[in-house]
Structures are given as C-alpha cells and as structure tokens.
Design an enzyme around this catalytic site. Structure first.
Site, short mmCIF file in Angstrom:
data_model
loop_
_atom_site.label_atom_id
_atom_site.label_comp_id
_atom_site.label_asym_id
_atom_site.label_seq_id
_atom_site.Cartn_x
_atom_site.Cartn_y
_atom_site.Cartn_z
CG HIS A 106 -1.71 -1.18 1.47
ND1 HIS A 106 -2.85 -1.46 0.73
CD2 HIS A 106 -1.59 -2.20 2.35
CE1 HIS A 106 -3.37 -2.58 1.16
NE2 HIS A 106 -2.63 -3.06 2.14
C1 BDR Z 1 -2.80 0.82 5.40
O1 BDR Z 1 -3.00 0.27 6.70
C2 BDR Z 1 -1.79 -0.18 7.25
O2 BDR Z 1 -1.94 -1.46 7.77
C3 BDR Z 1 -0.77 -0.09 6.15
O3 BDR Z 1 0.50 0.28 6.66
C4 BDR Z 1 -1.31 0.96 5.23
O4 BDR Z 1 -0.91 2.26 5.63
C5 BDR Z 1 -3.48 -0.07 4.39
O5 BDR Z 1 -4.85 -0.18 4.66
#
Ligand code: BDR
Ligand code: CA
Length: 312
Positions: free
Chosen positions: A241
């Site tokens: 992400h």
């Molecule tokens: C986001 O949530 C976190 O777990 C990850 O680091 C990212 O920023 C994805 O949904």
C-alpha cells in the site's frame, strides 16, 4: 537534481511493513527532499512504530528528524493490525536499532516546519492513521496554506480491509481524515483499489534479490517474504500500500487518475471510516480530490528496486 526541483516533504507513518518500504523509497528518491518523519501508533503501538521508523531511517544512513506522535486517535484508541505486520510491526524482521527521536511531539514539529515555509512549499504524505497531521493543522489551520499537496494512503471506493466498510487508516481515525479533507488543500487519495495493483508476488521479490546487495534492499526483500499473503488478494500475494503514495510523487506517469468528491463517514455505526468516493459525479460534492485509479505495476516494482538499490 537541483534543490529547486526537489519537493520538500513531511512524511507521517506507522511502520508497519509497507511503511518501511515507503520510507526507503522516499529516502532513495532525489525528487523528494524528506525534511521530517512523524510517527503515530497504528499498525502496532507507538513505542514500536517509533522504534521501527528510527531503525528504518537509520539503516538507510539518513539523518532526517523523526518525531514521536499520537498514541491514540482523536476519539477512542488504535487497534493494531498484527495479523499483517506481526507483533513488532516489521513481520519479525529485526533491524539494527536506530537513533533517537527529536524532542517534542509530531504536531509541534510539523507546525514549526510549516511556519518557516513559503505558500504551497511542502508536500505532506500520510501513510498512517492521519491523527498527527490533523492535530497539527486543526490547531493552526492557517499553516495549511504552506502545503501544496497532501497525499494520503487511505480509504477505498468499495470494500474496506479493516471492516467491510472501511480501510485501516481511515477507520483508525475518521475524524482526522475529515479534518484533512476539509482544509482546502489539494488532496490525493491512494485507495485500496489502487494499492491492490501493487501486488507483491514471489517473482517480484526475486527481482528485488537481483537488483543489488545493500542492507535496505535485503531488509525490504525479507520483510516482503515475511508478510503473509492476503486473503483479499486471493492468496496470490500482498498489496504494497504505502509506497504507492510515495511513487505518486516520484513517478506520476505510472498512474492514471481522475478527480472525485470524497467524504468520510464519522458515525459510530458499521459504516464508520467508510470513504464515500463519488467517481461518477452522482452527488453535488465538488470533485476536488485526485484519485489515482490505475497503476503500471511492473513499472512501480522496477522503480522500487532501482531506487532501493541506491541505499546502503
Ligand atoms: C494501510 O493500513 C496499514 O496497515 C498499512 O500500513 C497501510 O498504511 C493499508 O490499509
Ligand atoms: Ca501505514
């Protein structure tokens, strides 16, 4: 690259496996002049995310200031995402201990930096529950004029990954996200639909192995290997992400985007944290948010490998 063409950036994070790669990508990219890293709780508790941010920046040999931030969101408390990031936030990959955080809190450090900036000078990247950014800007909103763009990894136009309705960062602090969406600063929202295209697969991990032998690249690869495949991704791998938000600044040509009106649900019901993304202009909301929708995934992973190979 001359300092005139490098973007001054504040990066707010909660490392977090994918946050680690995002930090390394930012530190390795000459397009970005990383001036401040702020840290909140989120994926794991704040003591851990702070230690991880210091270790990640330390491994890169960076002397960027790192500031401790929010232990809890504006309302309630953070709920860790240990199923993805492990109890330590880095999927069990142990890095050498980093340096010390600067004195003072994240929101103060953000405001101090912005007070000395020109209008629109800074780009703010948020890849965590957006609490630190909201605290900084809600307490001195005039400083928003010093920000040219806010890029957030947050939200989804469809299903969430934390609840059926909401993505993790948006769900962790919807009120903070609402503050940022209401500032009048151009916002780019990197959603789950975009990051699903940045799928880490065994072949892509293998390509990283061939890219070089530095400690950051090796740690990045080990973290990717240790992060469990996602059921949401059909078990084929996991979505990377947060580096997508950094890549948006470094290589915008890898993305296709549109404008949309976006709001976030702040009620206490099952829709809490849902982002309402009006991709087709069905509401009267003004389409002010930039919404990257497509990613050249091979180009993205090539960029990541090439840039991380520049680090120690
Ligand atoms: C986001 O949530 C976190 O777990 C990850 O680091 C990212 O920023 C994805 O949904
Ligand atoms: Ca994150």
């Amino acid at each position: 690259m001359s300092s005139a063409t490098r973007r001054p950036v504040i990066l707010d994070c909660d490392p977090g496996t994918d946050d680690a790669h995002a930090l390394w990508l930012a530190l390795a990219s000459p397009e970005i002049d990383l001036r401040l890293v702020t840290v909140s709780g989120g994926n794991v508790g704040l003591d851990r995310t702070l230690a991880n941010a210091l270790a990640v920046t330390g491994l890169a040999g960076a002397c960027v200031p790192v500031a401790r931030g929010a232990e809890r969101p504006l309302l309630g408390r953070f709920r860790s995402e240990t199923a993805v990031h492990g109890d330590d936030g880095l999927a069990g990959v142990v890095l050498p201990r980093g340096g010390e955080a600067i004195g003072g809190l994240a929101a103060d450090a953000i405001r101090d930096l912005l007070r000395g900036a020109d209008p629109g000078e800074f780009t703010v990247v948020g890849i965590a529950p957006p609490t630190n950014l909201a605290l900084a800007l809600a307490t001195e909103p005039a400083l928003a004029a010093r920000i040219g763009e806010i890029v957030l990894m947050a939200g989804a136009w469809g299903e969430g990954n934390w609840t059926p309705a909401a993505e993790f960062n948006a769900a962790s602090d919807p009120e903070a996200l609402a503050v940022l969406l209401g500032l009048g600063v151009p916002v780019t929202l990197v959603t789950l639909e975009l990051t699903a295209q940045a799928l880490v697969t065994p072949a892509r991990i293998e390509a990283l192995r061939r890219a070089g032998g530095g400690a950051c690249l090796a740690a990045s690869r080990r973290i990717m290997e240790a992060t469990p495949p996602s059921r949401r991704m059909g078990g084929r791998g996991h979505a990377l992400h947060d580096p997508c938000a950094v890549a948006w600044l470094v290589a915008p040509e890898l993305f296709g985007a549109r404008k949309a009106a976006v709001s976030v649900e702040c009620g206490q019901g099952p829709g809490r944290g849902r982002t309402h993304v009006d991709r087709w202009g069905k509401t009267k909301g003004e389409a002010t948010v930039t919404l990257p929708e497509t990613l050249d995934a091979d180009g993205f992973f090539a960029l990541l490998a090439e840039r991380l190979a520049r680090l120690p």
